[in-house]
Write a protein that holds these residues in place. Structure first.
Motif, PDB file in Angstrom:
ATOM      1  N   GLY A  58       1.115 -44.126  76.431  1.00  0.00           N
ATOM      2  CA  GLY A  58       2.161 -43.569  77.278  1.00  0.00           C
ATOM      3  C   GLY A  58       2.424 -44.350  78.540  1.00  0.00           C
ATOM      4  O   GLY A  58       2.759 -43.772  79.571  1.00  0.00           O
ATOM      5  N   GLY A  62       0.468 -42.974  81.990  1.00  0.00           N
ATOM      6  CA  GLY A  62       0.294 -41.876  81.056  1.00  0.00           C
ATOM      7  C   GLY A  62      -0.898 -41.976  80.144  1.00  0.00           C
ATOM      8  O   GLY A  62      -1.517 -40.965  79.810  1.00  0.00           O
ATOM      9  N   SER A 102       2.734 -33.610  79.724  1.00  0.00           N
ATOM     10  CA  SER A 102       3.919 -34.417  79.433  1.00  0.00           C
ATOM     11  C   SER A 102       5.195 -33.700  79.853  1.00  0.00           C
ATOM     12  O   SER A 102       6.134 -34.320  80.363  1.00  0.00           O
ATOM     13  N   ARG A 109       6.351 -38.139  80.729  1.00  0.00           N
ATOM     14  CA  ARG A 109       6.881 -37.655  79.461  1.00  0.00           C
ATOM     15  C   ARG A 109       6.609 -38.680  78.355  1.00  0.00           C
ATOM     16  O   ARG A 109       6.834 -39.876  78.508  1.00  0.00           O
ATOM     17  N   SER A 168       0.008 -35.284  71.206  1.00  0.00           N
ATOM     18  CA  SER A 168       1.156 -35.578  72.051  1.00  0.00           C
ATOM     19  C   SER A 168       2.254 -34.558  71.822  1.00  0.00           C
ATOM     20  O   SER A 168       2.153 -33.673  70.965  1.00  0.00           O
TER      21      SER A 168
END
Length: 256
Positions: A58, A62, A102, A109, A168
């Protein structure tokens, strides 16, 4: 009772600037690069002992968040057993925690994580994985993979693959495909991210994991040697690995 000897390491590798992997060993979580070694007795009736690796995805921010959120969720409370339903529920909870971050945190995100691990009692162990991290069993000179990578060919890039599921926002109900095995003889397990398996060949894995199962110090040496082999081969990704030996009581010895 069963003796557990365990060693682990996570390393940033030679190319990446941040380690987005995470190790979980019972309630211990790695913080960036780290090592772990321990011996423990597993007794009937005790909560399962959990060991797992997480490979975050990510982007620069992330990936590390995703792997640590997933690991912390799995470690938040003890598993009640090693039944597939129990483990699947906890893995699903880890995915929901990643999804929440997220959705709620600006700039994160699309983050996610793979996971591969084992949950161990005195008499059996269960293997689980989501993504392309893996669990291997070492016995009688051979190395066998106990997990199936969640990968498929990428239609847009020749020779490349993409994940079919992860922890996820894109996987609402991850399926870790839990498998359970009895502990009837000494067994060695390797849990690792693809940072290891992408650069260390199967024959090298077998050679570097071939030490006597159950002998003190061998898991630590295997972790050191496997990490060195990964670095020697360029280590383009973060690498995380756990080697654990499970040694049940010898049935030929009288019980005390």
């Amino acid at each position: 009772m069963t003796i557990l000897r365990i060693a682990a390491r996570t390393h940033v590798g030679r190319v990446r600037t941040e380690n987005q992997d995470c190790l979980l060993i019972n309630t211990w979580l790695s913080a960036r690069d780290g090592t772990y070694a321990r011996e423990q007795v597993l007794r009937p009736g005790e909560d399962p002992y959990v060991a797992a690796v997480f490979d975050g995805m990510g982007g620069h921010a992330g990936g590390s968040v995703a792997s640590r959120v997933a690991a912390a969720t799995l470690a938040a409370r003890p598993l009640s057993d090693v039944e597939p339903g129990t483990i699947t529920e906890r893995v699903a909870a880890a995915a929901r925690a990643v999804q929440t971050v997220s959705d709620d945190v600006h700039g994160l995100r699309g983050l996610g994580s793979t996971v591969a691990g084992v949950a161990v009692t005195a008499t059996r162990f269960s293997v689980f994985a989501v993504g392309d991290s893996a669990v291997f069993r070492i016995a009688e000179g051979s190395v066998g993979e106990l997990t199936v990578p969640d990968r498929r060919p990428d239609p847009h890039r020749d020779g490349a693959t993409v994940l079919t599921q992860s922890l996820s926002m894109y996987t609402s109900s991850p399926d870790p495909a839990v498998e359970t095995y009895p502990i009837v003889r000494p067994v060695r397990l390797l849990i690792c991210t693809d940072g290891l398996t992408d650069v260390v060949a199967a024959d090298d894995l077998r050679a570097l994991l071939a030490g006597p199962i159950g002998k003190p110090g061998v898991p630590e040496q295997a972790v050191t040697d496997l990490t060195a082999a990964t670095l020697k081969n360029g280590a383009p990704d973060n690498v995380s690995l756990i080697v654990l030996d499970l040694v049940p009581p010898d049935p030929r010895e009288p019980s005390r």
